[in-house]
Write a protein that holds these residues in place. Structure first.
Motif, PDB file in Angstrom:
ATOM      1  N   THR A   1       0.821  -1.216   0.000  1.00 52.85           N
ATOM      2  CA  THR A   1       0.000   0.000   0.000  1.00 52.85           C
ATOM      3  C   THR A   1       0.851   1.261   0.000  1.00 52.85           C
ATOM      4  OG1 THR A   1      -0.168  -0.035   2.404  1.00 52.85           O
ATOM      5  CG2 THR A   1      -1.903  -1.166   1.154  1.00 52.85           C
TER       6      THR A   1
ATOM      7  N   LYS B   1      -5.075   3.768   0.203  1.00 56.66           N
ATOM      8  CA  LYS B   1      -4.818   2.437  -0.362  1.00 56.66           C
ATOM      9  C   LYS B   1      -4.914   1.373   0.716  1.00 56.66           C
ATOM     10  CE  LYS B   1      -1.635   3.750  -4.050  1.00 56.66           C
ATOM     11  NZ  LYS B   1      -0.266   3.620  -4.562  1.00 56.66           N
ATOM     12  N   SER B   2      -4.338   1.675   1.855  1.00 60.69           N
ATOM     13  CA  SER B   2      -4.325   0.717   2.954  1.00 60.69           C
ATOM     14  C   SER B   2      -5.736   0.372   3.413  1.00 60.69           C
ATOM     15  CB  SER B   2      -3.505   1.296   4.112  1.00 60.69           C
ATOM     16  OG  SER B   2      -3.405   0.388   5.161  1.00 60.69           O
ATOM     17  N   ASN B   3      -6.572   1.363   3.557  1.00 56.34           N
ATOM     18  CA  ASN B   3      -7.948   1.119   3.987  1.00 56.34           C
ATOM     19  C   ASN B   3      -8.767   0.414   2.923  1.00 56.34           C
ATOM     20  OD1 ASN B   3      -8.691   2.129   6.769  1.00 56.34           O
ATOM     21  ND2 ASN B   3      -7.361   3.734   5.995  1.00 56.34           N
TER      22      ASN B   3
ATOM     23  N   PRO C   1      -0.442  -2.239   8.885  1.00 60.82           N
ATOM     24  CA  PRO C   1       0.408  -1.570   7.908  1.00 60.82           C
ATOM     25  C   PRO C   1       1.719  -1.084   8.524  1.00 60.82           C
ATOM     26  CG  PRO C   1      -1.242  -0.053   8.688  1.00 60.82           C
ATOM     27  CD  PRO C   1      -1.515  -1.368   9.349  1.00 60.82           C
TER      28      PRO C   1
ATOM     29  N   CYS D   1      -1.199   4.483  11.898  1.00 63.71           N
ATOM     30  CA  CYS D   1      -2.033   3.342  11.493  1.00 63.71           C
ATOM     31  C   CYS D   1      -3.332   3.311  12.283  1.00 63.71           C
ATOM     32  CB  CYS D   1      -1.271   2.034  11.670  1.00 63.71           C
ATOM     33  SG  CYS D   1      -0.889   1.672  13.387  1.00 63.71           S
TER      34      CYS D   1
ATOM     35  N   GLU E   1      -6.551   2.300  10.153  1.00 64.81           N
ATOM     36  CA  GLU E   1      -6.580   0.879   9.817  1.00 64.81           C
ATOM     37  C   GLU E   1      -6.855   0.035  11.058  1.00 64.81           C
ATOM     38  OE1 GLU E   1      -4.277   3.064   8.988  1.00 64.81           O
ATOM     39  OE2 GLU E   1      -3.550   2.746   6.948  1.00 64.81           O
TER      40      GLU E   1
ATOM     41  N   SER F   1       1.106  -4.810  13.765  1.00 69.13           N
ATOM     42  CA  SER F   1       1.855  -3.834  12.976  1.00 69.13           C
ATOM     43  C   SER F   1       3.199  -3.611  13.651  1.00 69.13           C
ATOM     44  CB  SER F   1       1.095  -2.514  12.873  1.00 69.13           C
ATOM     45  OG  SER F   1       1.803  -1.615  12.053  1.00 69.13           O
TER      46      SER F   1
END
Length: 82
Positions: free
Chosen positions: A23, A29-31, A48, A53, A56, A69
């Motif tokens: 991501t 992008k991560s979500n 991530p 973070c 997320e 993480s």
């Protein structure tokens, strides 16, 4: 994972798989990836990566999913009472 999958006494009738998504440290992008994986019944997350973070982590927690993480230093997610 191969060793775990080949050991019938550890997780009988369970096969682990690993899905990798880069991501690039981008929260959107991560979500997006996180939500896609939740919709596909992923059981846990690694990542991530990056200092922030909390979004997320909050999304994963809202579905009671584990997230590990190794590089998140966000103070919001360090508060275990949340």
């Amino acid at each position: 994972m191969e060793q775990i999958n080949n050991c019938s006494s550890l997780l009988p009738d369970v096969e682990l798989d690993f899905i990798y998504n880069d991501t690039q440290g981008d929260v959107l992008k991560s979500n997006a990836v996180l939500v896609d994986h939740i919709c596909n019944n992923v059981a846990a997350f690694i990542g991530p990566e990056g200092p922030n973070c909390n979004v997320e982590a909050t999304v994963a927690a809202s579905k009671n999913l584990a997230m590990i993480s190794y590089r998140c230093s966000d103070p919001e997610v360090s508060d275990k009472s949340r």
